[in-house]
Design a protein around this motif. Structure first.
Motif, PDB file in Angstrom:
ATOM      1  N   UNK A  46       0.826  -1.206   0.000  1.00 27.24           N
ATOM      2  CA  UNK A  46       0.000   0.000   0.000  1.00 27.24           C
ATOM      3  C   UNK A  46       0.861   1.258   0.000  1.00 27.24           C
ATOM      4  N   UNK A  52     -21.831  -7.502  -4.940  1.00 24.52           N
ATOM      5  CA  UNK A  52     -20.723  -6.739  -5.506  1.00 24.52           C
ATOM      6  C   UNK A  52     -20.798  -5.282  -5.073  1.00 24.52           C
ATOM      7  N   UNK A  53     -21.982  -4.866  -4.671  1.00 28.38           N
ATOM      8  CA  UNK A  53     -22.167  -3.468  -4.286  1.00 28.38           C
ATOM      9  C   UNK A  53     -23.328  -3.374  -3.309  1.00 28.38           C
ATOM     10  N   UNK A  69     -25.497  -1.154  -2.945  1.00 23.34           N
ATOM     11  CA  UNK A  69     -26.735  -0.657  -3.531  1.00 23.34           C
ATOM     12  C   UNK A  69     -27.291  -1.676  -4.506  1.00 23.34           C
ATOM     13  N   UNK A  75     -28.606  -1.925  -7.403  1.00 19.91           N
ATOM     14  CA  UNK A  75     -28.884  -1.209  -8.646  1.00 19.91           C
ATOM     15  C   UNK A  75     -27.840  -1.644  -9.665  1.00 19.91           C
ATOM     16  N   UNK A  76     -28.060  -1.288 -10.916  1.00 20.55           N
ATOM     17  CA  UNK A  76     -27.039  -1.659 -11.892  1.00 20.55           C
ATOM     18  C   UNK A  76     -26.459  -0.414 -12.566  1.00 20.55           C
ATOM     19  N   UNK A  77     -25.307  -0.619 -13.155  1.00 20.38           N
ATOM     20  CA  UNK A  77     -24.525   0.482 -13.694  1.00 20.38           C
ATOM     21  C   UNK A  77     -25.266   1.206 -14.822  1.00 20.38           C
ATOM     22  N   UNK A  78     -25.314   2.522 -14.713  1.00 19.28           N
ATOM     23  CA  UNK A  78     -25.858   3.338 -15.816  1.00 19.28           C
ATOM     24  C   UNK A  78     -24.764   3.509 -16.845  1.00 19.28           C
ATOM     25  N   UNK A  79     -25.146   3.553 -18.107  1.00 20.19           N
ATOM     26  CA  UNK A  79     -24.155   3.725 -19.170  1.00 20.19           C
ATOM     27  C   UNK A  79     -24.287   5.118 -19.765  1.00 20.19           C
ATOM     28  N   UNK A  80     -23.155   5.665 -20.207  1.00 19.30           N
ATOM     29  CA  UNK A  80     -23.224   6.971 -20.859  1.00 19.30           C
ATOM     30  C   UNK A  80     -22.976   6.798 -22.354  1.00 19.30           C
TER      31      UNK A  80
END
Lengths: 479, 95
Positions: free
Chosen positions: B15, B53-54, B56, B58-63
């Motif tokens: 680290x 994995x997270x 929240x 929810x799933x990843x929003x895409x741009x």
């Protein structure tokens, strides 16, 4: 002892998106240093990555093309290591749940047989920046334009058994990503690069030997040479009583050898963990179907179609489908010349490719278009010119002297098919070479070639060879 | 699982953290306790529970793939201790 080589490749294909994988900065190559490195790419505090939809679409496209499973849920992870061209101190990659799962690719070997190479996985990740070690006294210069460029890392199974197989696999994948238009494949600019995992084991042994990883091979030739060198090095060490140390090695193209880079850190030293800045990536069937609908005809399908539809050999079909552009060009020539697929194949693979290679040009940059070549072939077919003269016309077209018809007209290359004119030349040649006529009539049949040659020379290559042959044979027979 | 001084030194090195020699026993003690907690959680029956994995759900929003960032090099390099020819300069690193 007989040794067996075991090779697995990790190929990094830079995805042809306009913007970066997690930011809206441009990915255009060759910009001034750090002019395309935004706050997200620099890893400034408080920024958040947002995933590029196009990068995901491209990854799925590759997955579908190699018959792989597409993960309905994949996860981004942080791969932690420290290097100045990695500003965040970690690379965003995928570890346990990659976007593309197990697939395969079929390669063709030199003897014409095929072999299936497993593709373990393909995952999305960001590229690092570039370090420039020269030119700055005691300092290293960092250019972060490349940081955050989307990469698809495609990992093969250890299925290859020779450097040649590794090259065949790499070429196949190279053609595929270009067919799919997900990567420009430019190896000089680093858009398509390869790390090779190489080990040897006694033939027949099941257990793999200790492997070394050769980094950053950016040409097909280097891959072959580096692997061949590495295999020899490992065999020498083992036969000399030593053992292989697992390490990362670098290929030096000038010396043609690999050298130790650094002791490979154990995989768990990267301390992967799910990136809390990114939510899991969910891909549903509708998304996959949409991508599937955009798949072009793939190299293997095109090759098969060329064989059945145009009656080409496997070899010819393979050469003509090596790139999408070459396949398109060939089909346009067939169309333009009126359908003689074999003649078109011979010319595209012959003179056309020879000129391209000589000038190191891409098929799309050729000065002779498919229509121009098609017209030239038509003139061979309708006996306006001979195949031999056609080569001269082709060269003239290549040098910008006009279309086939224009060159034939301006240089007066039209074939003489007027029998009277050919008979006159034949008579002249016979009259001028009494000794050869004597010998021919005494049974030296081979001399017909001499007479044909003389007539062609006299006509400046414009006489129709078939007609010349017939007329001469007839005339020489009599007396 | 008991962590020793060697483990602590290795973790700190990975680290890139500089730690005082005298603090090592305390770090070892603290980290060992964390691992004990993990060990305790390992005892829980998680069959049929999907790994999270997270936190929240929810799933990843895409741009969309659009270039939105402009060149702000001078602005960013104003914070850098050393730059030259558009490059950030750092102490020489050679492999």
């Amino acid at each position: 002892m007989e040794w067996e080589t075991v090779i697995g490749l990790e190929i990094h294909a830079q995805l042809a998106t306009k913007s970066k994988i997690f930011s809206g900065a441009s990915t255009a190559y060759g910009a001034e240093p750090n002019t395309q490195a935004c706050a997200i790419d620099l890893g400034l505090p408080g920024v958040l990555p947002v995933l590029n939809a196009e990068a995901v679409r491209m990854a799925v496209k590759l997955g579908l093309a190699i018959g792989a499973t597409i993960s309905s849920r994949s996860v981004f992870a942080r791969k932690n290591y420290f290097y100045p061209d990695l500003p965040k101190g970690y690379q965003i990659s995928q570890f346990e749940l990659p976007v593309v799962g197990l697939g395969s690719l079929e390669i063709e070997l030199e003897d014409g047989s095929t072999k299936t190479i497993g593709v373990t996985r393909a995952h999305l990740e960001e590229d690092a920046g570039k370090s420039l070690h020269e030119d700055f006294a005691g300092m290293t210069g960092i250019d972060l334009n490349r940081a955050g460029t989307p990469l698809l890392e495609i990992v093969s199974e250890p299925d290859m058994r020779s450097a040649k197989e590794a090259v065949a696999y790499m070429k196949k994948l190279h053609a595929l990503v270009r067919y799919l238009e997900i990567c420009d494949g430019n190896m000089q600019e680093g858009s398509f690069r390869c790390d090779a995992n190489v080990s040897v084991r006694p033939k027949g042994q099941h257990k793999f030997g200790t492997r070394c990883e050769i980094k950053n091979l950016n040409s097909f030739r280097f891959v072959e040479r580096a692997i061949d060198y590495e295999v020899e090095r490992q065999i020498d060490i083992i036969e000399g009583g030593g053992s292989i140390v697992q390490e990362t090695r670098l290929y030096d193209p000038d010396k043609g050898e690999t050298r130790s880079m650094r002791s490979k850190e154990e995989a768990n030293d990267y301390r992967y963990f799910p990136d809390p800045d990114l939510l899991p990536l969910d891909i549903d069937e509708a998304f996959i179907d949409k991508v599937r609908a955009t798949l072009p005809e793939l190299p293997d399908e095109k090759k098969h179609r060329f064989m059945t539809h145009y009656g080409l050999s496997a070899y010819d079909a393979g050469v003509l489908t090596a790139s999408r552009e070459m396949g398109d060009f060939y089909e346009a020539v067939v169309q333009a010349c009126g359908g003689n697929a074999k003649l078109a194949a011979n010319w595209v693979m012959g003179d056309f490719s020879a000129f391209l290679n000589k000038e190191n040009r891409d098929v799309t940059e050729a000065p002779v278009t498919a229509d121009m070549l098609g017209q030239l072939l038509q003139r061979i077919e309708d006996n306006t010119i001979s195949g031999k003269i056609a080569k001269d016309v082709f060269e003239a077209m290549w040098n910008g002297e006009g279309t086939a018809d224009e060159v034939i007209e301006s240089k007066g290359l039209k074939q003489i098919t007027d029998t009277g004119a050919i008979v006159a030349i034949c008579d002249k040649v016979i009259a001028e070479n009494p000794a050869q006529v004597e010998q021919y009539r005494a049974g030296k049949d081979k001399l017909i070639g001499f007479f044909v040659g003389q007539v062609m020379k006299e006509s400046k290559g414009k006489a129709n060879p078939g007609q010349v042959n017939a007329i001469l044979t007839e005339k020489l027979k009599g007396g | 699982m008991e962590l020793g001084p060697k483990d602590i030194e290795k973790i700190a090195h990975l680290a890139r953290l500089r730690i005082e020699e005298g603090d090592i026993p305390a770090y070892a003690d603290n980290l060992t306790h964390i691992l004990d907690l993990v060990e305790q959680m390992n005892g829980v029956d998680t069959d049929g529970v999907a790994p999270m994995a997270h936190p929240q759900d929810a799933s990843q929003r895409l741009r969309p793939d659009v270039v939105t960032e402009e060149n702000q090099r001078d602005h960013f390099q104003g914070n850098a201790p050393a730059t030259e020819a558009g490059l950030y300069l750092v102490p020489k690193v050679i492999e």
